[in-house]
Design a protein around this motif. Structure first.
Motif, PDB file in Angstrom:
ATOM      1  N   VAL A 149       0.857  -1.186   0.000  1.00 35.16           N
ATOM      2  CA  VAL A 149       0.000   0.000   0.000  1.00 35.16           C
ATOM      3  C   VAL A 149       0.892   1.236   0.000  1.00 35.16           C
ATOM      4  CG1 VAL A 149      -1.842   1.252   1.190  1.00 35.16           C
ATOM      5  CG2 VAL A 149      -1.810  -1.253   1.226  1.00 35.16           C
ATOM      6  N   SER A 150       0.842   2.007  -1.086  1.00 36.44           N
ATOM      7  CA  SER A 150       1.718   3.177  -1.204  1.00 36.44           C
ATOM      8  C   SER A 150       1.208   4.364  -0.408  1.00 36.44           C
ATOM      9  CB  SER A 150       1.896   3.558  -2.676  1.00 36.44           C
ATOM     10  OG  SER A 150       0.644   3.804  -3.306  1.00 36.44           O
ATOM     11  N   SER A 151      -0.125   4.510  -0.283  1.00 37.76           N
ATOM     12  CA  SER A 151      -0.686   5.604   0.510  1.00 37.76           C
ATOM     13  C   SER A 151      -2.149   5.310   0.772  1.00 37.76           C
ATOM     14  CB  SER A 151      -0.549   6.952  -0.211  1.00 37.76           C
ATOM     15  OG  SER A 151      -1.405   7.018  -1.348  1.00 37.76           O
ATOM     16  N   LEU A 152      -2.718   6.072   1.696  1.00 37.11           N
ATOM     17  CA  LEU A 152      -4.160   6.047   1.943  1.00 37.11           C
ATOM     18  C   LEU A 152      -4.721   7.428   1.659  1.00 37.11           C
ATOM     19  CD1 LEU A 152      -6.618   4.400   3.042  1.00 37.11           C
ATOM     20  CD2 LEU A 152      -6.140   5.475   5.267  1.00 37.11           C
ATOM     21  N   CYS A 153      -5.816   7.463   0.917  1.00 39.73           N
ATOM     22  CA  CYS A 153      -6.486   8.710   0.574  1.00 39.73           C
ATOM     23  C   CYS A 153      -7.936   8.625   1.070  1.00 39.73           C
ATOM     24  CB  CYS A 153      -6.468   8.921  -0.935  1.00 39.73           C
ATOM     25  SG  CYS A 153      -6.933  10.583  -1.466  1.00 39.73           S
ATOM     26  N   ARG A 154      -8.414   9.521   1.834  1.00 37.62           N
ATOM     27  CA  ARG A 154      -7.749  10.745   2.165  1.00 37.62           C
ATOM     28  C   ARG A 154      -8.082  11.156   3.578  1.00 37.62           C
ATOM     29  NH1 ARG A 154     -12.119  14.100   1.764  1.00 37.62           N
ATOM     30  NH2 ARG A 154     -13.555  13.868   0.038  1.00 37.62           N
ATOM     31  N   GLY A 155      -7.183  11.942   4.174  1.00 31.12           N
ATOM     32  CA  GLY A 155      -7.477  12.713   5.360  1.00 31.12           C
ATOM     33  C   GLY A 155      -7.699  14.157   4.929  1.00 31.12           C
ATOM     34  N   GLY A 156      -7.706  15.039   5.932  1.00 31.58           N
ATOM     35  CA  GLY A 156      -7.876  16.459   5.639  1.00 31.58           C
ATOM     36  C   GLY A 156      -9.285  16.941   5.873  1.00 31.58           C
ATOM     37  N   MET A 157      -9.767  17.802   4.973  1.00 29.47           N
ATOM     38  CA  MET A 157     -11.090  18.413   5.086  1.00 29.47           C
ATOM     39  C   MET A 157     -11.265  19.073   6.459  1.00 29.47           C
ATOM     40  SD  MET A 157     -12.721  18.162   2.232  1.00 29.47           S
ATOM     41  CE  MET A 157     -12.256  17.443   0.657  1.00 29.47           C
ATOM     42  N   PHE A 158     -10.250  19.814   6.881  1.00 31.89           N
ATOM     43  CA  PHE A 158     -10.232  20.372   8.229  1.00 31.89           C
ATOM     44  C   PHE A 158     -11.211  21.527   8.467  1.00 31.89           C
ATOM     45  CE2 PHE A 158      -5.885  18.610   7.650  1.00 31.89           C
ATOM     46  CZ  PHE A 158      -5.875  17.716   8.704  1.00 31.89           C
ATOM     47  N   PRO A 159     -11.389  22.465   7.538  1.00 27.43           N
ATOM     48  CA  PRO A 159     -12.250  23.612   7.850  1.00 27.43           C
ATOM     49  C   PRO A 159     -13.714  23.216   7.998  1.00 27.43           C
ATOM     50  CG  PRO A 159     -10.771  24.114   6.014  1.00 27.43           C
ATOM     51  CD  PRO A 159     -10.714  22.631   6.243  1.00 27.43           C
ATOM     52  N   ALA A 160     -14.390  23.858   8.940  1.00 25.46           N
ATOM     53  CA  ALA A 160     -15.829  23.670   9.138  1.00 25.46           C
ATOM     54  C   ALA A 160     -16.361  24.891   9.886  1.00 25.46           C
ATOM     55  CB  ALA A 160     -16.122  22.396   9.906  1.00 25.46           C
ATOM     56  N   ALA A 161     -17.654  25.080   9.813  1.00 28.92           N
ATOM     57  CA  ALA A 161     -18.261  26.312  10.320  1.00 28.92           C
ATOM     58  C   ALA A 161     -18.238  26.422  11.835  1.00 28.92           C
ATOM     59  CB  ALA A 161     -19.695  26.428   9.815  1.00 28.92           C
ATOM     60  N   THR A 162     -18.263  25.283  12.551  1.00 32.24           N
ATOM     61  CA  THR A 162     -18.313  25.323  14.013  1.00 32.24           C
ATOM     62  C   THR A 162     -17.162  24.528  14.614  1.00 32.24           C
ATOM     63  OG1 THR A 162     -19.671  23.322  14.250  1.00 32.24           O
ATOM     64  CG2 THR A 162     -20.836  25.431  13.890  1.00 32.24           C
ATOM     65  N   ALA A 163     -16.849  24.836  15.870  1.00 36.92           N
ATOM     66  CA  ALA A 163     -15.776  24.134  16.567  1.00 36.92           C
ATOM     67  C   ALA A 163     -16.093  22.653  16.706  1.00 36.92           C
ATOM     68  CB  ALA A 163     -15.546  24.761  17.940  1.00 36.92           C
ATOM     69  N   SER A 164     -17.368  22.319  16.938  1.00 36.70           N
ATOM     70  CA  SER A 164     -17.730  20.911  17.087  1.00 36.70           C
ATOM     71  C   SER A 164     -17.547  20.158  15.773  1.00 36.70           C
ATOM     72  CB  SER A 164     -19.174  20.784  17.583  1.00 36.70           C
ATOM     73  OG  SER A 164     -20.079  21.342  16.647  1.00 36.70           O
ATOM     74  N   GLU A 165     -17.861  20.807  14.651  1.00 34.93           N
ATOM     75  CA  GLU A 165     -17.649  20.168  13.347  1.00 34.93           C
ATOM     76  C   GLU A 165     -16.163  19.987  13.075  1.00 34.93           C
ATOM     77  OE1 GLU A 165     -20.874  21.402  10.133  1.00 34.93           O
ATOM     78  OE2 GLU A 165     -20.168  23.165  11.243  1.00 34.93           O
ATOM     79  N   ARG A 166     -15.360  20.971  13.421  1.00 37.89           N
ATOM     80  CA  ARG A 166     -13.918  20.848  13.218  1.00 37.89           C
ATOM     81  C   ARG A 166     -13.351  19.722  14.085  1.00 37.89           C
ATOM     82  NH1 ARG A 166     -14.669  26.376  13.028  1.00 37.89           N
ATOM     83  NH2 ARG A 166     -13.827  26.815  15.106  1.00 37.89           N
ATOM     84  N   GLN A 167     -13.868  19.567  15.292  1.00 37.14           N
ATOM     85  CA  GLN A 167     -13.422  18.470  16.160  1.00 37.14           C
ATOM     86  C   GLN A 167     -13.816  17.124  15.555  1.00 37.14           C
ATOM     87  OE1 GLN A 167     -11.471  18.562  19.017  1.00 37.14           O
ATOM     88  NE2 GLN A 167     -11.445  16.348  18.651  1.00 37.14           N
ATOM     89  N   ALA A 168     -15.028  17.043  15.012  1.00 38.85           N
ATOM     90  CA  ALA A 168     -15.461  15.791  14.386  1.00 38.85           C
ATOM     91  C   ALA A 168     -14.560  15.428  13.211  1.00 38.85           C
ATOM     92  CB  ALA A 168     -16.910  15.922  13.925  1.00 38.85           C
ATOM     93  N   ARG A 169     -14.135  16.433  12.470  1.00 38.57           N
ATOM     94  CA  ARG A 169     -13.241  16.160  11.337  1.00 38.57           C
ATOM     95  C   ARG A 169     -11.862  15.732  11.819  1.00 38.57           C
ATOM     96  NH1 ARG A 169     -15.204  20.023   6.368  1.00 38.57           N
ATOM     97  NH2 ARG A 169     -17.433  19.662   6.725  1.00 38.57           N
TER      98      ARG A 169
END
Length: 270
Positions: free
Chosen positions: A60-80
């Motif tokens: 396995v050369s890599s896993l896609c994907r992580g990221g997608m960090f921005p979100a409108a609320t702090a709770s959404e950002r924590q979930a990400r």
């Protein structure tokens, strides 16, 4: 290229195949590596994916994907952030040390804040990634994806973010589809020396048929693929070369035929 030792099938290129089918296809074609997508892992579960990879003997050369960090609320950002930790776990279990980060768009018009959230997300994720032996690979996307997929749109931006950390912690992905146009490309590749964690190939078709689904097979477009490959090698990268193509016409073809064409075009154009 002179052989297939570094060739990796990015699983999205044969999107109609599940993980078992993609691994079997690689084995039949003599392609030694695969880049796995998380939604394909989710279809059968992580334990089953791990077993399939082990039994196939495909790296396995890599896993896609992580990221997608921005979100409108702090709770959404924590979930990400929590989901990114799960992605790190999956990468480690599947035997790859590279988690590709598609960093995410702004939830509103504030692109500067979104970029800050990306930097904060990487900073918060890194200790867990280090504990599992997984490197975070920031992939800059073409600027046309800024509104929907990533506010990190140049290799310069990705380098700047990565340089806050050690070279064995955070690096960058050089995907020719996303960076070929950049007048600073070769300067930034040189700057990324020691930090390049992945090299992805496809081609830019003219006229471009679709923003997302318009990538072409190597040799069908305008990208100087071999020149870029030689530049990343001069910057010290000798790792897997992933063929990553989003194109419905290619997806609809028999997977074995696609892999045969990948091998031929890899030798001719990469």
């Amino acid at each position: 290229m002179t052989d297939f030792k570094r060739l990796s099938l990015n699983q999205i290129t044969t999107d109609l195949w599940n993980l078992r089918e993609a691994l079997d296809g690689c084995a039949r074609a003599g392609i030694p590596q695969i880049a796995i997508w998380r939604h394909k892992v989710a279809e059968g579960g992580l334990a089953e994916a791990k077993r399939l990879v082990r039994d196939a003997g495909i790296r396995v050369s890599s896993l896609c994907r992580g990221g997608m960090f921005p979100a409108a609320t702090a709770s959404e950002r924590q979930a990400r952030l929590d989901d990114n930790r799960r992605a790190v776990e999956e990468a480690a279990e599947l035997g790859t040390d590279t988690l590709v980060l598609v960093c995410g768009p702004a939830p509103d018009r504030d692109i500067a804040t979104a970029r800050r959230w990306v930097a904060e997300g990487i900073e918060q994720l890194l200790p867990f990634a280090k504990s599992r032996g997984v490197k975070l690979a920031i992939e800059p996307l073409h600027p046309m994806y800024a509104a929907e997929r990533s506010v990190v749109v140049t290799l310069d931006q990705a380098n700047t973010m990565a340089e806050a950390y050690a070279t064995d912690e955070v690096g960058v992905i050089v995907d020719v589809f996303h960076v070929w146009w950049d007048p600073e490309l070769y300067k930034q590749i040189q700057r990324a020396s020691g930090r390049i964690l992945g090299f992805h190939v496809s081609d830019w078709i003219v006229p471009t048929p679709h923003m997302l689904m318009g990538r072409g097979m190597m040799g069908d477009g305008v990208i100087e693929i071999r020149r870029i490959r030689e530049a990343v090698e001069a910057a010290g990268y000798a790792g897997p070369i992933e063929v990553e193509i989003f194109n419905q016409a290619i997806w609809d073809r028999p997977g074995d035929d696609v892999l045969a064409q990948i091998k031929a075009r890899y030798m001719e154009h990469v």
